[in-house]
Design a protein around this motif. Sequence first.
Motif, PDB file in Angstrom:
ATOM      1  N   THR A   1      31.790  78.865 -97.743  1.00 56.09           N
ATOM      2  CA  THR A   1      31.794  79.076 -99.200  1.00 56.09           C
ATOM      3  C   THR A   1      30.501  78.537 -99.810  1.00 56.09           C
ATOM      4  O   THR A   1      29.888  79.187-100.661  1.00 56.09           O
TER       5      THR A   1
ATOM      6  N   GLU B   1      28.107  80.833-101.920  1.00 59.20           N
ATOM      7  CA  GLU B   1      27.916  80.553-103.350  1.00 59.20           C
ATOM      8  C   GLU B   1      26.498  80.050-103.623  1.00 59.20           C
ATOM      9  O   GLU B   1      26.170  79.686-104.750  1.00 59.20           O
TER      10      GLU B   1
ATOM     11  N   ARG C   1      24.748  77.344-102.440  1.00 58.77           N
ATOM     12  CA  ARG C   1      24.351  75.932-102.437  1.00 58.77           C
ATOM     13  C   ARG C   1      23.739  75.492-101.112  1.00 58.77           C
ATOM     14  O   ARG C   1      23.027  74.508-101.054  1.00 58.77           O
TER      15      ARG C   1
ATOM     16  N   GLU D   1      22.203  67.979 -96.327  1.00 52.10           N
ATOM     17  CA  GLU D   1      22.846  67.292 -97.453  1.00 52.10           C
ATOM     18  C   GLU D   1      24.342  67.593 -97.502  1.00 52.10           C
ATOM     19  O   GLU D   1      25.159  66.708 -97.780  1.00 52.10           O
TER      20      GLU D   1
ATOM     21  N   SER E   1      27.401  64.681 -97.071  1.00 53.74           N
ATOM     22  CA  SER E   1      28.576  64.470 -97.929  1.00 53.74           C
ATOM     23  C   SER E   1      29.860  64.632 -97.138  1.00 53.74           C
ATOM     24  O   SER E   1      30.834  63.922 -97.361  1.00 53.74           O
TER      25      SER E   1
ATOM     26  N   LEU F   1      34.944  66.097-102.951  1.00 56.21           N
ATOM     27  CA  LEU F   1      35.688  67.088-103.727  1.00 56.21           C
ATOM     28  C   LEU F   1      35.057  68.474-103.718  1.00 56.21           C
ATOM     29  O   LEU F   1      35.755  69.477-103.749  1.00 56.21           O
ATOM     30  N   MET F   2      33.720  68.530-103.673  1.00 53.74           N
ATOM     31  CA  MET F   2      33.071  69.849-103.594  1.00 53.74           C
ATOM     32  C   MET F   2      33.556  70.582-102.347  1.00 53.74           C
ATOM     33  O   MET F   2      33.929  71.746-102.399  1.00 53.74           O
ATOM     34  N   GLN F   3      33.543  69.881-101.220  1.00 52.47           N
ATOM     35  CA  GLN F   3      33.953  70.522 -99.969  1.00 52.47           C
ATOM     36  C   GLN F   3      35.412  70.962-100.037  1.00 52.47           C
ATOM     37  O   GLN F   3      35.767  72.047 -99.574  1.00 52.47           O
ATOM     38  N   GLU F   4      36.245  70.122-100.634  1.00 53.39           N
ATOM     39  CA  GLU F   4      37.663  70.465-100.709  1.00 53.39           C
ATOM     40  C   GLU F   4      37.870  71.749-101.533  1.00 53.39           C
ATOM     41  O   GLU F   4      38.623  72.639-101.140  1.00 53.39           O
ATOM     42  N   ILE F   5      37.182  71.827-102.667  1.00 51.87           N
ATOM     43  CA  ILE F   5      37.316  73.019-103.507  1.00 51.87           C
ATOM     44  C   ILE F   5      36.689  74.228-102.804  1.00 51.87           C
ATOM     45  O   ILE F   5      37.232  75.337-102.843  1.00 51.87           O
ATOM     46  N   GLU F   6      35.563  74.007-102.128  1.00 55.70           N
ATOM     47  CA  GLU F   6      34.946  75.107-101.364  1.00 55.70           C
ATOM     48  C   GLU F   6      35.927  75.636-100.311  1.00 55.70           C
ATOM     49  O   GLU F   6      36.040  76.842-100.091  1.00 55.70           O
TER      50      GLU F   6
ATOM     51  N   MET G   1      39.134  75.571-100.486  1.00 57.31           N
ATOM     52  CA  MET G   1      40.161  76.350-101.186  1.00 57.31           C
ATOM     53  C   MET G   1      39.634  77.742-101.532  1.00 57.31           C
ATOM     54  O   MET G   1      40.315  78.748-101.347  1.00 57.31           O
ATOM     55  N   ARG G   2      38.405  77.781-102.030  1.00 56.56           N
ATOM     56  CA  ARG G   2      37.827  79.055-102.474  1.00 56.56           C
ATOM     57  C   ARG G   2      37.513  79.981-101.300  1.00 56.56           C
ATOM     58  O   ARG G   2      37.322  81.179-101.490  1.00 56.56           O
TER      59      ARG G   2
ATOM     60  N   GLU H   1      39.491  81.021 -99.215  1.00 55.39           N
ATOM     61  CA  GLU H   1      40.592  81.976 -99.040  1.00 55.39           C
ATOM     62  C   GLU H   1      40.270  83.344 -99.640  1.00 55.39           C
ATOM     63  O   GLU H   1      40.796  84.353 -99.199  1.00 55.39           O
ATOM     64  N   THR H   2      39.423  83.358-100.662  1.00 55.10           N
ATOM     65  CA  THR H   2      39.153  84.633-101.346  1.00 55.10           C
ATOM     66  C   THR H   2      37.707  85.107-101.190  1.00 55.10           C
ATOM     67  O   THR H   2      37.267  85.987-101.927  1.00 55.10           O
TER      68      THR H   2
END
Lengths: 273, 238
Positions: B28, B32, B34, B43, B47, B219-224, B226-227, B229-230
Amino acid sequence: MRVNGSWSGVIGLSGGRSFLAHSHHQAPMKTAKPFVGPDGELILYLMDSSPGLFNGDKQEITCTLEAGAELYLTNQSSCKLHPSVEVEAGSRQVSTFYVGEGAFLEYRPEPLVPYQGSRHEGETVVHLATGGQAVVSEIITPGRVGHGEVWAYERMMSRLSVYWDGELAVWDSLLLEPKSWETSLGLLGEYTHVATLWVLSEQVSGEHLRLLQEFLAPCKEGDVYAGVSRLSKNGLVVRLLGRSVWQLEKVMQECWEMVSVEMRGKGALKVRK
Amino acid sequence: MVTFLPLVQLIDSAFPTGSFSHSFGLETAMQEGRVRNAAQLTEWLRSYVTGSLSPMEGAAVLYAYQLAQRLIAEEPNSELTRENLKELDRKLTLSKLARESREGGMKIGRRYLYSVLELYPDSGLKEYESWVTQGECFGNSCIVHGWICAYLLQAPALTVVSHMYASVNSLVQNALRSMAIGQTDGQKVLQALIPIIEAEARKMVLTPVSEASLSCHNLMQEIEAMRHETLYSRLFMS
Protein backbone atom coordinates in the motif's frame (compact mmCIF):
# COMPACT_ATOMS: atom_id res chain seq x y z
CA MET A 1 -2.09 13.76 47.22
CA ARG A 2 -3.56 11.21 44.89
CA VAL A 3 -7.15 11.24 43.80
CA ASN A 4 -9.17 8.15 43.01
CA GLY A 5 -12.42 9.06 41.32
CA SER A 6 -14.85 6.42 40.26
CA TRP A 7 -18.30 5.79 38.93
CA SER A 8 -20.16 2.52 38.70
CA GLY A 9 -23.61 2.12 37.31
CA VAL A 10 -26.20 -0.36 36.17
CA ILE A 11 -28.55 0.43 33.30
CA GLY A 12 -31.85 -1.43 33.32
CA LEU A 13 -34.79 -1.58 30.94
CA SER A 14 -38.38 -1.02 31.90
CA GLY A 15 -41.38 -0.49 29.60
CA GLY A 16 -39.15 0.15 26.58
CA ARG A 17 -37.14 2.82 28.36
CA SER A 18 -33.62 2.47 29.70
CA PHE A 19 -33.04 3.81 33.18
CA LEU A 20 -30.25 4.20 35.69
CA ALA A 21 -30.99 1.31 38.04
CA HIS A 22 -27.97 1.86 40.21
CA SER A 23 -25.29 4.52 40.40
CA HIS A 24 -22.43 5.06 42.77
CA HIS A 25 -19.70 7.65 42.47
CA GLN A 26 -16.68 8.79 44.33
CA ALA A 27 -15.53 12.42 44.00
CA PRO A 28 -14.24 14.08 41.92
CA MET A 29 -16.30 11.96 39.54
CA LYS A 30 -20.05 12.22 39.34
CA THR A 31 -22.79 12.08 36.75
CA ALA A 32 -25.12 14.73 35.44
CA LYS A 33 -28.84 14.00 35.71
CA PRO A 34 -29.50 11.34 33.07
CA PHE A 35 -32.07 11.90 30.39
CA VAL A 36 -33.89 9.71 27.93
CA GLY A 37 -33.19 10.04 24.21
CA PRO A 38 -35.73 10.00 21.36
CA ASP A 39 -35.80 6.19 21.19
CA GLY A 40 -35.87 5.34 24.88
CA GLU A 41 -32.08 5.15 25.26
CA LEU A 42 -30.45 6.60 28.34
CA ILE A 43 -28.04 9.50 27.82
CA LEU A 44 -25.53 10.01 30.56
CA TYR A 45 -22.78 12.56 31.03
CA LEU A 46 -19.89 11.72 33.31
CA MET A 47 -18.52 14.76 35.09
CA ASP A 48 -15.19 15.37 36.69
CA SER A 49 -15.09 18.30 39.10
CA SER A 50 -11.29 18.24 39.18
CA PRO A 51 -9.10 20.02 36.61
CA GLY A 52 -8.02 16.65 35.17
CA LEU A 53 -5.78 13.76 36.05
CA PHE A 54 -2.45 14.32 37.74
CA ASN A 55 0.26 11.73 37.99
CA GLY A 56 -0.71 9.02 40.42
CA ASP A 57 -4.43 9.71 40.02
CA LYS A 58 -6.77 6.91 39.14
CA GLN A 59 -10.16 7.03 37.52
CA GLU A 60 -12.40 4.04 37.33
CA ILE A 61 -15.59 3.55 35.34
CA THR A 62 -17.60 0.36 35.63
CA CYS A 63 -20.91 0.01 33.88
CA THR A 64 -23.29 -2.89 33.37
CA LEU A 65 -26.04 -2.83 30.77
CA GLU A 66 -28.78 -5.29 31.55
CA ALA A 67 -30.51 -7.21 28.75
CA GLY A 68 -32.07 -4.85 26.20
CA ALA A 69 -30.83 -1.63 27.84
CA GLU A 70 -29.38 1.17 25.70
CA LEU A 71 -26.86 3.72 26.90
CA TYR A 72 -25.10 6.66 25.33
CA LEU A 73 -22.22 7.52 27.66
CA THR A 74 -19.94 10.50 27.28
CA ASN A 75 -18.25 13.20 29.34
CA GLN A 76 -18.40 16.97 29.38
CA SER A 77 -15.01 17.91 28.06
CA SER A 78 -11.60 16.60 27.08
CA CYS A 79 -9.61 14.73 29.69
CA LYS A 80 -6.62 16.81 30.70
CA LEU A 81 -3.58 14.79 31.69
CA HIS A 82 -1.19 16.79 33.81
CA PRO A 83 2.49 16.29 34.51
CA SER A 84 3.80 15.65 37.96
CA VAL A 85 6.98 16.02 39.93
CA GLU A 86 7.00 12.28 40.56
CA VAL A 87 8.69 10.96 37.48
CA GLU A 88 7.71 7.33 37.66
CA ALA A 89 4.05 7.55 38.66
CA GLY A 90 1.50 7.97 35.91
CA SER A 91 -2.23 8.54 35.87
CA ARG A 92 -4.53 5.64 35.15
CA GLN A 93 -8.01 5.25 33.74
CA VAL A 94 -9.78 1.90 33.82
CA SER A 95 -13.12 1.55 32.07
CA THR A 96 -14.97 -1.75 32.22
CA PHE A 97 -18.27 -2.48 30.53
CA TYR A 98 -20.59 -5.45 30.71
CA VAL A 99 -23.06 -5.47 27.84
CA GLY A 100 -25.91 -7.94 28.22
CA GLU A 101 -27.98 -9.71 25.60
CA GLY A 102 -29.79 -7.29 23.32
CA ALA A 103 -28.17 -4.33 25.10
CA PHE A 104 -26.45 -1.51 23.25
CA LEU A 105 -23.61 0.67 24.53
CA GLU A 106 -22.30 3.78 22.84
CA TYR A 107 -19.24 5.11 24.68
CA ARG A 108 -17.97 8.33 23.17
CA PRO A 109 -15.59 10.08 25.53
CA GLU A 110 -14.08 13.44 24.61
CA PRO A 111 -10.41 13.46 23.52
CA LEU A 112 -7.42 12.81 25.75
CA VAL A 113 -5.06 15.78 26.04
CA PRO A 114 -1.68 14.76 27.44
CA TYR A 115 0.18 17.83 28.74
CA GLN A 116 3.91 18.25 28.69
CA GLY A 117 5.63 15.71 30.91
CA SER A 118 2.55 13.57 31.52
CA ARG A 119 2.39 9.79 31.73
CA HIS A 120 -0.89 8.02 31.30
CA GLU A 121 -2.33 4.56 30.99
CA GLY A 122 -5.84 3.92 29.77
CA GLU A 123 -7.37 0.47 29.85
CA THR A 124 -10.78 -0.28 28.37
CA VAL A 125 -12.36 -3.71 28.69
CA VAL A 126 -15.66 -4.54 27.01
CA HIS A 127 -17.43 -7.77 27.92
CA LEU A 128 -20.24 -8.63 25.55
CA ALA A 129 -22.84 -11.34 25.79
CA THR A 130 -24.11 -12.85 22.53
CA GLY A 131 -26.64 -10.40 21.13
CA GLY A 132 -25.03 -7.43 22.86
CA GLN A 133 -23.57 -4.52 20.85
CA ALA A 134 -21.15 -1.68 21.53
CA VAL A 135 -19.60 1.30 19.80
CA VAL A 136 -16.53 2.77 21.45
CA SER A 137 -14.33 5.60 20.22
CA GLU A 138 -11.16 7.29 21.35
CA ILE A 139 -9.16 10.31 20.24
CA ILE A 140 -5.63 10.96 21.48
CA THR A 141 -4.40 14.48 20.79
CA PRO A 142 -0.67 15.31 20.80
CA GLY A 143 -1.16 17.79 23.69
CA ARG A 144 -2.27 21.39 23.98
CA VAL A 145 -1.81 22.16 20.31
CA GLY A 146 -3.01 25.74 20.82
CA HIS A 147 -0.04 26.33 23.12
CA GLY A 148 2.31 24.84 20.57
CA GLU A 149 2.58 21.78 22.79
CA VAL A 150 2.93 18.79 20.46
CA TRP A 151 4.22 15.45 21.71
CA ALA A 152 5.78 16.98 24.81
CA TYR A 153 4.32 14.21 26.98
CA GLU A 154 6.35 11.25 28.20
CA ARG A 155 4.13 8.26 27.75
CA MET A 156 0.63 7.40 26.58
CA MET A 157 -0.57 3.83 26.78
CA SER A 158 -3.99 2.89 25.47
CA ARG A 159 -5.18 -0.68 25.74
CA LEU A 160 -8.47 -2.22 24.74
CA SER A 161 -9.72 -5.77 25.14
CA VAL A 162 -13.02 -7.18 23.97
CA TYR A 163 -14.46 -10.42 25.28
CA TRP A 164 -17.42 -12.20 23.70
CA ASP A 165 -19.01 -14.55 26.24
CA GLY A 166 -15.73 -14.59 28.14
CA GLU A 167 -13.47 -15.28 25.18
CA LEU A 168 -10.86 -12.69 24.16
CA ALA A 169 -11.67 -11.49 20.64
CA VAL A 170 -9.87 -8.14 20.31
CA TRP A 171 -6.65 -6.92 21.87
CA ASP A 172 -5.06 -3.58 21.10
CA SER A 173 -2.02 -2.25 22.88
CA LEU A 174 -0.97 1.19 21.70
CA LEU A 175 2.03 2.83 23.34
CA LEU A 176 3.13 6.32 22.34
CA GLU A 177 6.45 7.60 23.67
CA PRO A 178 7.17 10.49 21.30
CA LYS A 179 10.50 11.37 22.89
CA SER A 180 11.91 8.03 21.76
CA TRP A 181 10.97 8.66 18.14
CA GLU A 182 13.78 9.69 15.87
CA THR A 183 11.14 10.88 13.44
CA SER A 184 7.38 10.51 13.50
CA LEU A 185 7.04 10.47 9.72
CA GLY A 186 7.09 6.71 9.25
CA LEU A 187 5.03 6.01 12.37
CA LEU A 188 2.26 8.61 12.07
CA GLY A 189 2.91 10.08 8.64
CA GLU A 190 2.28 13.82 8.54
CA TYR A 191 -0.33 13.53 11.27
CA THR A 192 -0.52 14.31 14.97
CA HIS A 193 -3.84 12.94 16.26
CA VAL A 194 -4.78 9.26 16.62
CA ALA A 195 -8.36 8.00 16.68
CA THR A 196 -10.05 4.62 16.79
CA LEU A 197 -13.66 3.60 16.32
CA TRP A 198 -14.67 0.13 17.47
CA VAL A 199 -17.95 -1.31 16.22
CA LEU A 200 -18.66 -4.50 18.12
CA SER A 201 -21.68 -6.40 16.91
CA GLU A 202 -22.74 -9.64 15.29
CA GLN A 203 -24.73 -7.49 12.84
CA VAL A 204 -21.59 -6.15 11.15
CA SER A 205 -21.47 -7.61 7.65
CA GLY A 206 -19.27 -7.68 4.58
CA GLU A 207 -21.61 -5.08 3.11
CA HIS A 208 -20.83 -2.66 5.97
CA LEU A 209 -17.14 -3.21 5.38
CA ARG A 210 -17.50 -2.44 1.66
CA LEU A 211 -19.48 0.73 2.40
CA LEU A 212 -16.82 1.97 4.82
CA GLN A 213 -13.94 0.98 2.55
CA GLU A 214 -15.52 2.97 -0.25
CA PHE A 215 -16.13 5.94 2.03
CA LEU A 216 -12.56 5.87 3.40
CA ALA A 217 -10.87 5.25 0.02
CA PRO A 218 -10.14 8.97 -0.52
CA CYS A 219 -8.66 9.27 3.02
CA LYS A 220 -5.17 8.55 1.76
CA GLU A 221 -3.77 12.06 1.76
CA GLY A 222 -4.98 15.38 3.02
CA ASP A 223 -6.51 15.86 6.43
CA VAL A 224 -7.22 12.28 7.49
CA TYR A 225 -5.52 8.95 6.78
CA ALA A 226 -7.77 6.05 7.66
CA GLY A 227 -8.43 2.37 7.19
CA VAL A 228 -11.06 -0.14 8.20
CA SER A 229 -10.90 -3.88 8.74
CA ARG A 230 -13.03 -6.64 10.18
CA LEU A 231 -12.17 -7.92 13.62
CA SER A 232 -11.50 -11.60 14.23
CA LYS A 233 -15.05 -11.87 15.47
CA ASN A 234 -18.24 -9.76 15.38
CA GLY A 235 -17.30 -6.32 14.30
CA LEU A 236 -14.94 -3.89 12.68
CA VAL A 237 -12.41 -1.25 13.57
CA VAL A 238 -11.63 2.08 11.93
CA ARG A 239 -8.20 3.50 12.68
CA LEU A 240 -7.55 7.12 11.81
CA LEU A 241 -4.75 9.65 11.82
CA GLY A 242 -5.47 13.36 11.54
CA ARG A 243 -4.46 16.88 12.45
CA SER A 244 -7.47 18.04 14.41
CA VAL A 245 -10.16 16.63 16.67
CA TRP A 246 -13.10 17.92 14.66
CA GLN A 247 -11.94 16.36 11.40
CA LEU A 248 -11.50 12.97 13.07
CA GLU A 249 -14.86 13.30 14.84
CA LYS A 250 -16.54 14.06 11.55
CA VAL A 251 -15.11 11.03 9.71
CA MET A 252 -15.81 8.71 12.66
CA GLN A 253 -19.39 9.94 12.99
CA GLU A 254 -20.01 9.42 9.27
CA CYS A 255 -18.60 5.89 9.51
CA TRP A 256 -20.83 5.13 12.47
CA GLU A 257 -23.91 6.52 10.73
CA MET A 258 -23.34 4.12 7.83
CA VAL A 259 -23.60 1.05 10.01
CA SER A 260 -25.90 2.23 12.79
CA VAL A 261 -29.23 1.58 11.10
CA GLU A 262 -28.74 -2.15 10.98
CA MET A 263 -27.13 -2.30 14.39
CA ARG A 264 -29.63 -0.26 16.30
CA GLY A 265 -32.59 -0.63 13.98
CA LYS A 266 -32.42 3.17 13.74
CA GLY A 267 -30.01 5.91 12.83
CA ALA A 268 -27.10 7.14 14.90
CA LEU A 269 -27.95 9.29 17.89
CA LYS A 270 -26.79 12.86 17.41
CA VAL A 271 -25.83 14.41 20.70
CA ARG A 272 -25.11 18.10 20.62
CA LYS A 273 -22.39 19.43 22.85
CA MET B 1 29.46 -27.75 20.26
CA VAL B 2 26.55 -25.32 20.05
CA THR B 3 26.82 -22.98 17.09
CA PHE B 4 24.40 -20.64 15.41
CA LEU B 5 24.23 -22.73 12.23
CA PRO B 6 20.88 -24.36 13.08
CA LEU B 7 19.55 -20.81 13.45
CA VAL B 8 20.97 -19.74 10.08
CA GLN B 9 18.99 -22.53 8.48
CA LEU B 10 15.74 -21.41 10.15
CA ILE B 11 16.02 -17.75 9.13
CA ASP B 12 17.10 -18.41 5.55
CA SER B 13 14.71 -16.70 3.15
CA ALA B 14 14.32 -20.09 1.42
CA PHE B 15 12.99 -21.71 4.59
CA PRO B 16 9.35 -22.58 3.85
CA THR B 17 7.16 -20.16 5.82
CA GLY B 18 5.21 -18.51 3.01
CA SER B 19 6.37 -15.04 4.04
CA PHE B 20 7.25 -14.26 0.43
CA SER B 21 3.57 -13.62 -0.28
CA HIS B 22 3.05 -10.99 2.45
CA SER B 23 3.96 -7.30 2.54
CA PHE B 24 2.08 -6.32 5.74
CA GLY B 25 1.07 -2.95 4.30
CA LEU B 26 4.28 -2.16 2.40
CA GLU B 27 2.54 -2.70 -0.93
CA THR B 28 0.00 0.00 0.00
CA ALA B 29 2.81 2.40 0.93
CA MET B 30 4.35 1.78 -2.51
CA GLN B 31 1.11 2.22 -4.42
CA GLU B 32 0.09 5.33 -2.46
CA GLY B 33 3.47 6.80 -3.37
CA ARG B 34 5.20 6.98 0.00
CA VAL B 35 7.78 4.28 -0.80
CA ARG B 36 9.34 4.78 -4.22
CA ASN B 37 13.08 4.39 -3.69
CA ALA B 38 15.67 2.70 -1.48
CA ALA B 39 15.84 5.61 1.00
CA GLN B 40 12.07 5.62 1.50
CA LEU B 41 12.07 1.83 1.82
CA THR B 42 14.72 2.07 4.54
CA GLU B 43 12.62 4.63 6.42
CA TRP B 44 9.47 2.52 6.11
CA LEU B 45 11.32 -0.51 7.45
CA ARG B 46 12.85 1.52 10.29
CA SER B 47 9.36 2.44 11.48
CA TYR B 48 8.29 -1.17 11.03
CA VAL B 49 11.17 -2.34 13.24
CA THR B 50 10.89 0.30 15.98
CA GLY B 51 7.11 0.70 15.91
CA SER B 52 5.87 -2.85 15.70
CA LEU B 53 8.38 -5.63 14.94
CA SER B 54 10.50 -4.97 18.02
CA PRO B 55 7.95 -3.88 20.68
CA MET B 56 5.39 -6.53 19.68
CA GLU B 57 6.95 -9.51 17.85
CA GLY B 58 10.48 -9.16 19.21
CA ALA B 59 9.27 -8.86 22.80
CA ALA B 60 6.98 -11.85 22.21
CA VAL B 61 9.86 -13.96 20.86
CA LEU B 62 11.89 -13.23 23.97
CA TYR B 63 8.97 -13.96 26.29
CA ALA B 64 8.13 -17.20 24.45
CA TYR B 65 11.81 -18.17 24.63
CA GLN B 66 11.82 -17.71 28.42
CA LEU B 67 8.56 -19.62 28.84
CA ALA B 68 9.77 -22.48 26.62
CA GLN B 69 13.01 -22.65 28.62
CA ARG B 70 10.90 -23.27 31.73
CA LEU B 71 8.96 -26.03 30.03
CA ILE B 72 12.08 -27.67 28.63
CA ALA B 73 13.79 -27.53 32.04
CA GLU B 74 10.63 -29.06 33.55
CA GLU B 75 10.36 -26.31 36.12
CA PRO B 76 7.40 -26.43 38.53
CA ASN B 77 4.19 -24.51 37.73
CA SER B 78 4.25 -25.75 34.16
CA GLU B 79 0.47 -25.29 33.92
CA LEU B 80 0.87 -21.55 34.44
CA THR B 81 3.69 -21.46 31.87
CA ARG B 82 1.44 -23.21 29.36
CA GLU B 83 -1.40 -20.77 30.06
CA ASN B 84 1.01 -17.85 29.56
CA LEU B 85 2.09 -19.24 26.20
CA LYS B 86 -1.50 -19.72 25.08
CA GLU B 87 -2.45 -16.19 26.12
CA LEU B 88 0.62 -14.80 24.36
CA ASP B 89 -0.40 -16.61 21.17
CA ARG B 90 -3.94 -15.20 21.29
CA LYS B 91 -2.89 -11.61 22.05
CA LEU B 92 -0.18 -11.59 19.38
CA THR B 93 -2.59 -12.65 16.68
CA LEU B 94 -5.48 -10.44 17.84
CA SER B 95 -3.17 -7.41 18.12
CA LYS B 96 -3.10 -7.32 14.31
CA LEU B 97 -6.15 -5.20 13.60
CA ALA B 98 -5.79 -5.48 9.82
CA ARG B 99 -7.47 -8.74 8.84
CA GLU B 100 -4.92 -9.64 6.16
CA SER B 101 -1.99 -9.13 8.55
CA ARG B 102 -3.75 -11.20 11.21
CA GLU B 103 -4.55 -14.06 8.86
CA GLY B 104 -1.15 -13.83 7.13
CA GLY B 105 0.59 -14.03 10.48
CA MET B 106 -1.41 -17.16 11.33
CA LYS B 107 -0.56 -18.81 8.01
CA ILE B 108 3.14 -18.06 8.35
CA GLY B 109 3.10 -19.18 11.99
CA ARG B 110 1.51 -22.53 11.21
CA ARG B 111 3.75 -23.15 8.20
CA TYR B 112 6.84 -22.33 10.29
CA LEU B 113 5.58 -24.61 13.06
CA TYR B 114 5.08 -27.59 10.73
CA SER B 115 8.46 -27.12 9.00
CA VAL B 116 10.33 -26.82 12.30
CA LEU B 117 8.49 -29.85 13.68
CA GLU B 118 9.63 -31.91 10.70
CA LEU B 119 13.24 -31.01 11.50
CA TYR B 120 12.98 -31.18 15.29
CA PRO B 121 10.26 -33.65 16.29
CA ASP B 122 11.57 -33.80 19.89
CA SER B 123 11.59 -30.04 20.47
CA GLY B 124 8.34 -30.12 22.45
CA LEU B 125 6.61 -28.05 19.74
CA LYS B 126 4.24 -31.01 19.21
CA GLU B 127 2.40 -29.68 22.23
CA TYR B 128 2.04 -26.22 20.65
CA GLU B 129 0.80 -27.92 17.49
CA SER B 130 -1.87 -29.72 19.53
CA TRP B 131 -3.04 -26.37 21.00
CA VAL B 132 -3.36 -25.01 17.46
CA THR B 133 -5.23 -28.11 16.27
CA GLN B 134 -7.61 -27.95 19.21
CA GLY B 135 -8.34 -24.28 18.53
CA GLU B 136 -6.77 -23.03 21.76
CA CYS B 137 -4.08 -21.17 19.82
CA PHE B 138 -3.93 -19.43 16.45
CA GLY B 139 -0.34 -20.37 15.65
CA ASN B 140 2.36 -17.69 15.62
CA SER B 141 5.92 -17.69 14.32
CA CYS B 142 7.20 -15.67 17.33
CA ILE B 143 6.26 -18.49 19.66
CA VAL B 144 7.70 -21.15 17.35
CA HIS B 145 10.94 -19.20 17.01
CA GLY B 146 11.34 -18.49 20.73
CA TRP B 147 10.55 -22.10 21.55
CA ILE B 148 12.89 -23.69 19.03
CA CYS B 149 15.74 -21.32 19.97
CA ALA B 150 15.32 -22.31 23.63
CA TYR B 151 15.46 -25.96 22.55
CA LEU B 152 18.57 -25.31 20.42
CA LEU B 153 20.25 -23.55 23.37
CA GLN B 154 20.66 -20.30 21.48
CA ALA B 155 21.37 -17.07 23.39
CA PRO B 156 18.38 -14.74 24.06
CA ALA B 157 19.76 -11.75 22.14
CA LEU B 158 20.54 -13.92 19.12
CA THR B 159 17.04 -15.40 19.32
CA VAL B 160 15.48 -11.94 19.09
CA VAL B 161 17.75 -10.44 16.42
CA SER B 162 17.45 -13.51 14.20
CA HIS B 163 13.65 -13.28 14.18
CA MET B 164 13.70 -9.56 13.42
CA TYR B 165 16.34 -10.03 10.74
CA ALA B 166 14.30 -12.76 9.03
CA SER B 167 11.17 -10.57 9.04
CA VAL B 168 12.98 -7.55 7.62
CA ASN B 169 14.91 -9.61 5.08
CA SER B 170 11.70 -11.14 3.78
CA LEU B 171 10.18 -7.66 3.29
CA VAL B 172 13.32 -6.43 1.52
CA GLN B 173 13.22 -9.42 -0.83
CA ASN B 174 9.54 -8.76 -1.50
CA ALA B 175 10.26 -5.08 -2.17
CA LEU B 176 12.92 -6.06 -4.71
CA ARG B 177 10.28 -7.96 -6.64
CA SER B 178 7.86 -5.05 -6.73
CA MET B 179 9.84 -1.84 -7.07
CA ALA B 180 12.64 -0.50 -9.17
CA ILE B 181 15.64 -1.09 -6.93
CA GLY B 182 18.49 -3.48 -7.65
CA GLN B 183 19.86 -6.43 -5.68
CA THR B 184 22.84 -4.49 -4.33
CA ASP B 185 20.67 -1.55 -3.26
CA GLY B 186 18.41 -4.05 -1.51
CA GLN B 187 21.38 -5.38 0.43
CA LYS B 188 22.34 -1.82 1.38
CA VAL B 189 18.83 -1.28 2.75
CA LEU B 190 19.17 -4.46 4.80
CA GLN B 191 22.60 -3.40 6.02
CA ALA B 192 21.24 -0.02 7.17
CA LEU B 193 18.62 -1.82 9.27
CA ILE B 194 21.03 -4.13 11.07
CA PRO B 195 22.18 -1.55 13.65
CA ILE B 196 18.56 -0.60 14.28
CA ILE B 197 17.64 -4.24 14.92
CA GLU B 198 20.67 -4.62 17.19
CA ALA B 199 19.85 -1.50 19.18
CA GLU B 200 16.26 -2.65 19.69
CA ALA B 201 17.40 -6.09 20.85
CA ARG B 202 19.96 -4.58 23.21
CA LYS B 203 17.24 -2.50 24.89
CA MET B 204 14.94 -5.49 25.09
CA VAL B 205 17.20 -8.02 26.78
CA LEU B 206 17.99 -5.50 29.53
CA THR B 207 14.39 -5.10 30.71
CA PRO B 208 12.15 -7.87 32.04
CA VAL B 209 9.65 -8.94 29.43
CA SER B 210 6.11 -10.14 29.97
CA GLU B 211 2.87 -10.17 28.05
CA ALA B 212 2.13 -6.74 29.61
CA SER B 213 5.12 -5.17 27.89
CA LEU B 214 3.90 -5.91 24.36
CA SER B 215 2.85 -2.83 22.44
CA CYS B 216 2.74 -1.27 19.02
CA HIS B 217 2.75 2.27 17.65
CA ASN B 218 3.34 1.93 13.93
CA LEU B 219 -0.02 3.36 12.96
CA MET B 220 0.79 4.24 9.35
CA GLN B 221 1.71 0.63 8.67
CA GLU B 222 -1.39 -0.64 10.42
CA ILE B 223 -3.68 1.58 8.35
CA GLU B 224 -1.73 0.72 5.18
CA ALA B 225 -2.29 -2.96 5.97
CA MET B 226 -6.03 -2.28 6.31
CA ARG B 227 -6.14 -0.33 3.05
CA HIS B 228 -4.37 -3.18 1.28
CA GLU B 229 -7.68 -5.04 1.20
CA THR B 230 -8.96 -2.68 -1.50
CA LEU B 231 -5.82 -2.03 -3.57
CA TYR B 232 -6.61 -2.19 -7.26
CA SER B 233 -3.77 -4.55 -8.21
CA ARG B 234 -2.04 -6.70 -5.64
CA LEU B 235 1.12 -8.74 -5.80
CA PHE B 236 0.90 -9.78 -2.15
CA MET B 237 -1.74 -11.28 0.13
CA SER B 238 -1.30 -8.59 2.77
